[in-house]
Motif scaffolding. Structure first.
Motif, PDB file in Angstrom:
ATOM      1  N   LYS A  90       0.836  -1.209   0.000  1.00 32.57           N
ATOM      2  CA  LYS A  90       0.000   0.000   0.000  1.00 32.57           C
ATOM      3  C   LYS A  90       0.871   1.258   0.000  1.00 32.57           C
ATOM      4  O   LYS A  90       0.582   2.230  -0.712  1.00 32.57           O
ATOM      5  CB  LYS A  90      -0.919  -0.005   1.219  1.00 32.57           C
ATOM      6  CG  LYS A  90      -1.956  -1.119   1.211  1.00 32.57           C
ATOM      7  CD  LYS A  90      -2.723  -1.157   2.523  1.00 32.57           C
ATOM      8  CE  LYS A  90      -3.680  -2.338   2.575  1.00 32.57           C
ATOM      9  NZ  LYS A  90      -4.383  -2.435   3.879  1.00 32.57           N
ATOM     10  N   THR A  91       1.936   1.235   0.800  1.00 38.36           N
ATOM     11  CA  THR A  91       2.841   2.381   0.848  1.00 38.36           C
ATOM     12  C   THR A  91       3.514   2.619  -0.494  1.00 38.36           C
ATOM     13  O   THR A  91       3.597   3.751  -0.982  1.00 38.36           O
ATOM     14  CB  THR A  91       3.912   2.161   1.932  1.00 38.36           C
ATOM     15  OG1 THR A  91       3.275   2.037   3.202  1.00 38.36           O
ATOM     16  CG2 THR A  91       4.906   3.310   1.972  1.00 38.36           C
ATOM     17  N   GLU A  93       2.514   1.656  -3.481  1.00 37.69           N
ATOM     18  CA  GLU A  93       1.547   2.062  -4.510  1.00 37.69           C
ATOM     19  C   GLU A  93       1.150   3.520  -4.353  1.00 37.69           C
ATOM     20  O   GLU A  93       0.840   4.192  -5.339  1.00 37.69           O
ATOM     21  CB  GLU A  93       0.327   1.143  -4.468  1.00 37.69           C
ATOM     22  CG  GLU A  93       0.644  -0.264  -4.970  1.00 37.69           C
ATOM     23  CD  GLU A  93      -0.528  -1.219  -4.854  1.00 37.69           C
ATOM     24  OE1 GLU A  93      -1.508  -0.879  -4.127  1.00 37.69           O
ATOM     25  OE2 GLU A  93      -0.477  -2.294  -5.476  1.00 37.69           O
ATOM     26  N   ARG A  94       1.163   4.019  -3.107  1.00 36.10           N
ATOM     27  CA  ARG A  94       0.916   5.454  -2.918  1.00 36.10           C
ATOM     28  C   ARG A  94       2.096   6.269  -3.435  1.00 36.10           C
ATOM     29  O   ARG A  94       1.914   7.356  -3.992  1.00 36.10           O
ATOM     30  CB  ARG A  94       0.671   5.761  -1.432  1.00 36.10           C
ATOM     31  CG  ARG A  94      -0.697   5.329  -0.918  1.00 36.10           C
ATOM     32  CD  ARG A  94      -0.993   5.960   0.438  1.00 36.10           C
ATOM     33  NE  ARG A  94      -0.068   5.527   1.470  1.00 36.10           N
ATOM     34  CZ  ARG A  94      -0.274   4.485   2.256  1.00 36.10           C
ATOM     35  NH1 ARG A  94      -1.386   3.764   2.121  1.00 36.10           N
ATOM     36  NH2 ARG A  94       0.612   4.154   3.187  1.00 36.10           N
ATOM     37  N   PRO A  97       2.263   4.559  -8.283  1.00 35.38           N
ATOM     38  CA  PRO A  97       1.279   3.571  -8.749  1.00 35.38           C
ATOM     39  C   PRO A  97       1.684   2.838 -10.019  1.00 35.38           C
ATOM     40  O   PRO A  97       1.056   1.841 -10.383  1.00 35.38           O
ATOM     41  CB  PRO A  97       0.020   4.424  -8.981  1.00 35.38           C
ATOM     42  CG  PRO A  97       0.517   5.816  -9.147  1.00 35.38           C
ATOM     43  CD  PRO A  97       1.739   5.936  -8.311  1.00 35.38           C
TER      44      PRO A  97
END
Length: 250
Positions: A90-91, A93-94, A97
């Motif tokens: 998640k980190t 992809e932030r 992306p």
């Protein structure tokens, strides 16, 4: 070929004459395997994602604990109890992306480890135990995959780059004999928060140099960092011809 969005995102790297568009395209087409998403793996993965390494494979079988958050910057309070690979994904992809992230939540060993290493262009060993380090080293030697090895404890850090099959390069087993002993852990000995960030960032730097061919890597050298004295030391490493992993066959 990069689009306008990518040209802008990576423009500050592309401006470097040693790097240029060619270096960025090499990163975008590369695959890095990161073993361990703790104090070392967090900054290493984040910088590789930000720099534009196209494929990141994250391997960790642990979950985020509150005690991790002092140094494992890919995770936050809301991720406590979550798998480290999922939290880190998640980190990343932030951050970027465009990067493709693959999670491996099982302990890699045997044929699974060899397959993961064989598919990677570079491996970053960010683990915290000798069993994993020796297994990863053996797989890298067998597949001739470059290995970026980092370690931290208390106020001390070390970094080395192993490139099996290139210019008589040593391997991790040339540096440390495999007697099956346990490495000290941060839970037992403690660690200062920024230290793994320093070494993990350097792992990312060396990985980028390996992937692009820019500059001179730490191959054949061991870099030692003393945070208390803010001193760097360097040792020359030579291949052990009798090394049980990379030495000449009897």
């Amino acid at each position: 070929m990069m689009d306008d969005h990518q040209l802008l995102r990576y423009s500050r790297q592309i401006l470097l004459p040693q790097f240029d568009v060619e270096g960025q395209e090499k990163l975008l087409n590369s695959r890095a395997l990161i073993i361990g998403l703790g104090g070392l793996g967090s900054p290493a993965a984040m910088y590789l994602a930000a720099a534009g390494v196209g494929n990141l494979v994250l391997n960790d079988y642990d979950v985020v604990d509150l005690s991790n958050l002092q140094r494992q910057i890919a995770h936050s309070t809301e991720n406590v109890g979550e798998a480290k690979t999922a939290s880190a994904r998640k980190t990343l992809e932030r951050l970027n992306p465009d990067v493709r992230v693959t999670e491996i939540t099982d302990r890699l060993d045997g044929s699974q480890l060899e397959e993961a290493v064989a598919q990677a262009d570079v491996v970053l060993d960010c683990s915290d135990n000798f069993v994993t380090r020796f297994a990863v080293n053996t797989a890298c030697v067998k597949n001739r995959t470059p290995l970026i090895s980092g370690a931290v404890i208390r106020f001390e850090g070390q970094l080395a780059v192993f490139t099996p099959g290139i210019e008589n390069s040593p391997c991790y087993n040339c540096l440390y004999a495999n007697h099956g002993e346990l490495a000290e852990s941060c839970a037992q000995s403690g660690i200062l928060a920024p230290l793994p960030g320093i070494i993990g960032s350097l792992q990312a730097l060396e990985a980028i140099k390996v992937l692009t061919g820019v500059g001179e890597t730490l191959r054949g050298r061991l870099l030692l960092f003393d945070a208390l004295r803010m001193e760097w030391h360097q040792m020359i490493l030579k291949r052990n011809p009798k090394c049980p992993t990379c030495g000449e066959p009897a």
